[in-house]
Scaffold this motif. Structure first.
Motif, PDB file in Angstrom:
ATOM      1  N   PHE A 113     -33.804  -2.916  52.544  1.00  0.00           N
ATOM      2  CA  PHE A 113     -33.586  -2.235  51.272  1.00  0.00           C
ATOM      3  C   PHE A 113     -32.417  -1.260  51.379  1.00  0.00           C
ATOM      4  N   PRO A 114     -31.568  -1.192  50.371  1.00  0.00           N
ATOM      5  CA  PRO A 114     -31.561  -2.026  49.171  1.00  0.00           C
ATOM      6  C   PRO A 114     -30.631  -3.234  49.270  1.00  0.00           C
ATOM      7  N   GLU A 115     -29.997  -3.425  50.432  1.00  0.00           N
ATOM      8  CA  GLU A 115     -28.900  -4.391  50.524  1.00  0.00           C
ATOM      9  C   GLU A 115     -29.335  -5.840  50.377  1.00  0.00           C
ATOM     10  N   GLY A 116     -30.570  -6.155  50.833  1.00  0.00           N
ATOM     11  CA  GLY A 116     -30.970  -7.553  50.809  1.00  0.00           C
ATOM     12  C   GLY A 116     -30.177  -8.387  51.789  1.00  0.00           C
ATOM     13  N   GLY A 117     -30.031  -7.875  53.012  1.00  0.00           N
ATOM     14  CA  GLY A 117     -29.261  -8.573  54.029  1.00  0.00           C
ATOM     15  C   GLY A 117     -30.032  -9.732  54.645  1.00  0.00           C
ATOM     16  N   GLU A 118     -29.496 -10.266  55.731  1.00  0.00           N
ATOM     17  CA  GLU A 118     -30.068 -11.478  56.331  1.00  0.00           C
ATOM     18  C   GLU A 118     -30.470 -11.279  57.786  1.00  0.00           C
ATOM     19  N   ASP A 119     -30.628 -10.030  58.213  1.00  0.00           N
ATOM     20  CA  ASP A 119     -31.030  -9.724  59.581  1.00  0.00           C
ATOM     21  C   ASP A 119     -32.547  -9.809  59.685  1.00  0.00           C
ATOM     22  N   VAL A 120     -33.045 -11.001  59.998  1.00  0.00           N
ATOM     23  CA  VAL A 120     -34.488 -11.205  60.050  1.00  0.00           C
ATOM     24  C   VAL A 120     -35.114 -10.368  61.157  1.00  0.00           C
ATOM     25  N   ALA A 121     -34.503 -10.355  62.339  1.00  0.00           N
ATOM     26  CA  ALA A 121     -35.092  -9.622  63.459  1.00  0.00           C
ATOM     27  C   ALA A 121     -35.198  -8.136  63.147  1.00  0.00           C
ATOM     28  N   GLY A 122     -34.137  -7.563  62.585  1.00  0.00           N
ATOM     29  CA  GLY A 122     -34.165  -6.148  62.240  1.00  0.00           C
ATOM     30  C   GLY A 122     -35.199  -5.840  61.163  1.00  0.00           C
ATOM     31  N   THR A 123     -35.306  -6.712  60.184  1.00  0.00           N
ATOM     32  CA  THR A 123     -36.268  -6.495  59.110  1.00  0.00           C
ATOM     33  C   THR A 123     -37.699  -6.635  59.632  1.00  0.00           C
ATOM     34  N   LEU A 124     -37.910  -7.573  60.535  1.00  0.00           N
ATOM     35  CA  LEU A 124     -39.241  -7.708  61.130  1.00  0.00           C
ATOM     36  C   LEU A 124     -39.621  -6.466  61.925  1.00  0.00           C
ATOM     37  N   ALA A 125     -38.682  -5.926  62.677  1.00  0.00           N
ATOM     38  CA  ALA A 125     -38.960  -4.714  63.446  1.00  0.00           C
ATOM     39  C   ALA A 125     -39.309  -3.557  62.508  1.00  0.00           C
ATOM     40  N   GLU A 126     -38.564  -3.437  61.418  1.00  0.00           N
ATOM     41  CA  GLU A 126     -38.828  -2.393  60.436  1.00  0.00           C
ATOM     42  C   GLU A 126     -40.202  -2.582  59.794  1.00  0.00           C
ATOM     43  N   THR A 127     -40.534  -3.824  59.468  1.00  0.00           N
ATOM     44  CA  THR A 127     -41.825  -4.124  58.860  1.00  0.00           C
ATOM     45  C   THR A 127     -42.972  -3.749  59.792  1.00  0.00           C
ATOM     46  N   ARG A 128     -42.889  -4.189  61.030  1.00  0.00           N
ATOM     47  CA  ARG A 128     -43.975  -3.916  61.976  1.00  0.00           C
ATOM     48  C   ARG A 128     -44.146  -2.418  62.211  1.00  0.00           C
ATOM     49  N   ALA A 129     -43.026  -1.701  62.281  1.00  0.00           N
ATOM     50  CA  ALA A 129     -43.109  -0.254  62.499  1.00  0.00           C
ATOM     51  C   ALA A 129     -43.804   0.439  61.332  1.00  0.00           C
ATOM     52  N   THR A 130     -43.466   0.053  60.102  1.00  0.00           N
ATOM     53  CA  THR A 130     -44.074   0.713  58.946  1.00  0.00           C
ATOM     54  C   THR A 130     -45.558   0.353  58.815  1.00  0.00           C
ATOM     55  N   LEU A 131     -45.911  -0.877  59.179  1.00  0.00           N
ATOM     56  CA  LEU A 131     -47.323  -1.245  59.160  1.00  0.00           C
ATOM     57  C   LEU A 131     -48.097  -0.439  60.202  1.00  0.00           C
ATOM     58  N   ASP A 132     -47.511  -0.259  61.371  1.00  0.00           N
ATOM     59  CA  ASP A 132     -48.150   0.557  62.408  1.00  0.00           C
ATOM     60  C   ASP A 132     -48.312   2.002  61.950  1.00  0.00           C
ATOM     61  N   ASP A 133     -47.394   2.459  61.098  1.00  0.00           N
ATOM     62  CA  ASP A 133     -47.432   3.841  60.599  1.00  0.00           C
ATOM     63  C   ASP A 133     -48.417   4.028  59.454  1.00  0.00           C
ATOM     64  N   GLY A 134     -48.971   2.931  58.937  1.00  0.00           N
ATOM     65  CA  GLY A 134     -49.988   3.069  57.903  1.00  0.00           C
ATOM     66  C   GLY A 134     -49.661   2.468  56.556  1.00  0.00           C
ATOM     67  N   ALA A 135     -48.583   1.703  56.441  1.00  0.00           N
ATOM     68  CA  ALA A 135     -48.262   1.071  55.159  1.00  0.00           C
ATOM     69  C   ALA A 135     -49.285  -0.005  54.815  1.00  0.00           C
ATOM     70  N   ASP A 136     -49.655  -0.044  53.531  1.00  0.00           N
ATOM     71  CA  ASP A 136     -50.554  -1.080  53.024  1.00  0.00           C
ATOM     72  C   ASP A 136     -49.794  -2.211  52.357  1.00  0.00           C
ATOM     73  N   GLU A 137     -48.582  -1.921  51.893  1.00  0.00           N
ATOM     74  CA  GLU A 137     -47.801  -2.870  51.104  1.00  0.00           C
ATOM     75  C   GLU A 137     -46.342  -2.800  51.518  1.00  0.00           C
ATOM     76  N   ILE A 138     -45.713  -3.948  51.618  1.00  0.00           N
ATOM     77  CA  ILE A 138     -44.305  -4.048  51.990  1.00  0.00           C
ATOM     78  C   ILE A 138     -43.526  -4.622  50.807  1.00  0.00           C
ATOM     79  N   ASP A 139     -42.496  -3.901  50.380  1.00  0.00           N
ATOM     80  CA  ASP A 139     -41.590  -4.377  49.335  1.00  0.00           C
ATOM     81  C   ASP A 139     -40.290  -4.822  50.006  1.00  0.00           C
ATOM     82  N   LEU A 140     -40.113  -6.117  50.100  1.00  0.00           N
ATOM     83  CA  LEU A 140     -38.995  -6.735  50.820  1.00  0.00           C
ATOM     84  C   LEU A 140     -37.926  -7.206  49.840  1.00  0.00           C
ATOM     85  N   VAL A 141     -36.669  -6.828  50.102  1.00  0.00           N
ATOM     86  CA  VAL A 141     -35.578  -7.336  49.273  1.00  0.00           C
ATOM     87  C   VAL A 141     -35.199  -8.740  49.738  1.00  0.00           C
ATOM     88  N   LEU A 142     -35.295  -9.698  48.821  1.00  0.00           N
ATOM     89  CA  LEU A 142     -34.869 -11.064  49.098  1.00  0.00           C
ATOM     90  C   LEU A 142     -33.371 -11.092  49.427  1.00  0.00           C
TER      91      LEU A 142
END
Length: 251
Positions: free
Chosen positions: A77-106
């Motif tokens: 967010f907000p660029e909607g880039g194509e770095d899958v590995a970086g986005t996955l790392a960001e997703t996992r970190a936020t879930l570990d921190d307590g996020a219930d919902e992920i809003d991913l930019v296509l």
């Protein structure tokens, strides 16, 4: 400008819309103090969720623990880039921190240049990382050229595992529009199936009349009993003030 609603109708819409809000602060200058205020307002008004930057997820999760308000955050967010590995790392970190919902930019630019698989791979990978957490996919519809492209992006996101389609980041000149929302709802309706999927309208909604317009659209396309927090969200903070004013006026 849309004509003001009659007072009784404004009260009805306010009561209906408040539980659907994702109360949001994704401003560049957001602070811990602003998130604390956001969380207080979210709990007071019993909205569906707060949506904050990843760095504020631990604070929001701690503040709202046990109150029923969900914690949403944004990735890619907000660029909607194509770095899958970086986005996955960001997703996992936020879930570990307590996020219930992920809003991913296509990765909408990939879709526009004909590389649908790059866009699909991002959504599918984040879907897997989310496990049983809610995944909303932001299509950035204001950057897509027409309703047909919006529909194509919607189908791709749902096929790759999205739980919600979301109109926009709120960071582009054109955010939510009824035309885009109609295209997205039409795809949700044609998809059918046992697994519920929803729509989040985000960007530019400030008045109770704005909420009324999108609720009426959802009712027309999906039926009057479809709208509820697990199928329809409104991503807004400015709207809260107008909804509460409408509710108080009818009290």
């Amino acid at each position: 400008m849309t004509a003001p609603l009659p007072p009784d109708e404004a009260v009805r819409i306010a009561a209906r819309a408040l539980p659907l809000l994702d109360l949001t602060d994704l401003s560049e200058g957001c602070t811990a103090e602003a998130v604390a205020t956001l969380c207080q307002r979210a709990e007071r008004h019993a909205v569906a969720a707060v949506c904050v930057w990843p760095r504020f997820v631990p604070q929001a999760a701690q503040t709202l623990a046990g109150c029923g308000v969900r914690i949403a955050t944004v990735v890619n967010f907000p660029e909607g880039g194509e770095d899958v590995a970086g986005t996955l790392a960001e997703t996992r970190a936020t879930l570990d921190d307590g996020a219930d919902e992920i809003d991913l930019v296509l990765p909408y630019r990939a879709l526009q240049r004909g590389d649908a698989e790059a866009a699909r791979a991002m959504v599918a990978s984040v879907r897997e990382a989310c496990g049983d957490k809610l995944l909303k996919v932001i299509l950035e519809t204001g950057m897509l050229p027409d309703a047909e492209t919006v529909a194509r992006a919607s189908r791709l996101a749902l096929e790759a595992g999205a739980d919600f389609l979301k109109t926009s980041t709120g960071k582009t000149p054109v955010s939510a529009t009824p035309e885009a929302a109609e295209a997205m709802l039409s795809v949700i309706r044609e998809r059918g199936g046992a697994r519920p999927v929803g729509l989040k309208v985000s960007g530019g909604l400030r008045r109770v009349e704005d909420a009324a317009r999108y609720l009426a659209l959802a009712d027309r396309i999906m039926g009057p009993d479809w709208v509820r927090p697990n199928t329809f969200r409104i991503g807004a903070s400015a709207l809260l003030d107008d909804l509460t004013r409408a509710g108080e006026a009818g009290a």
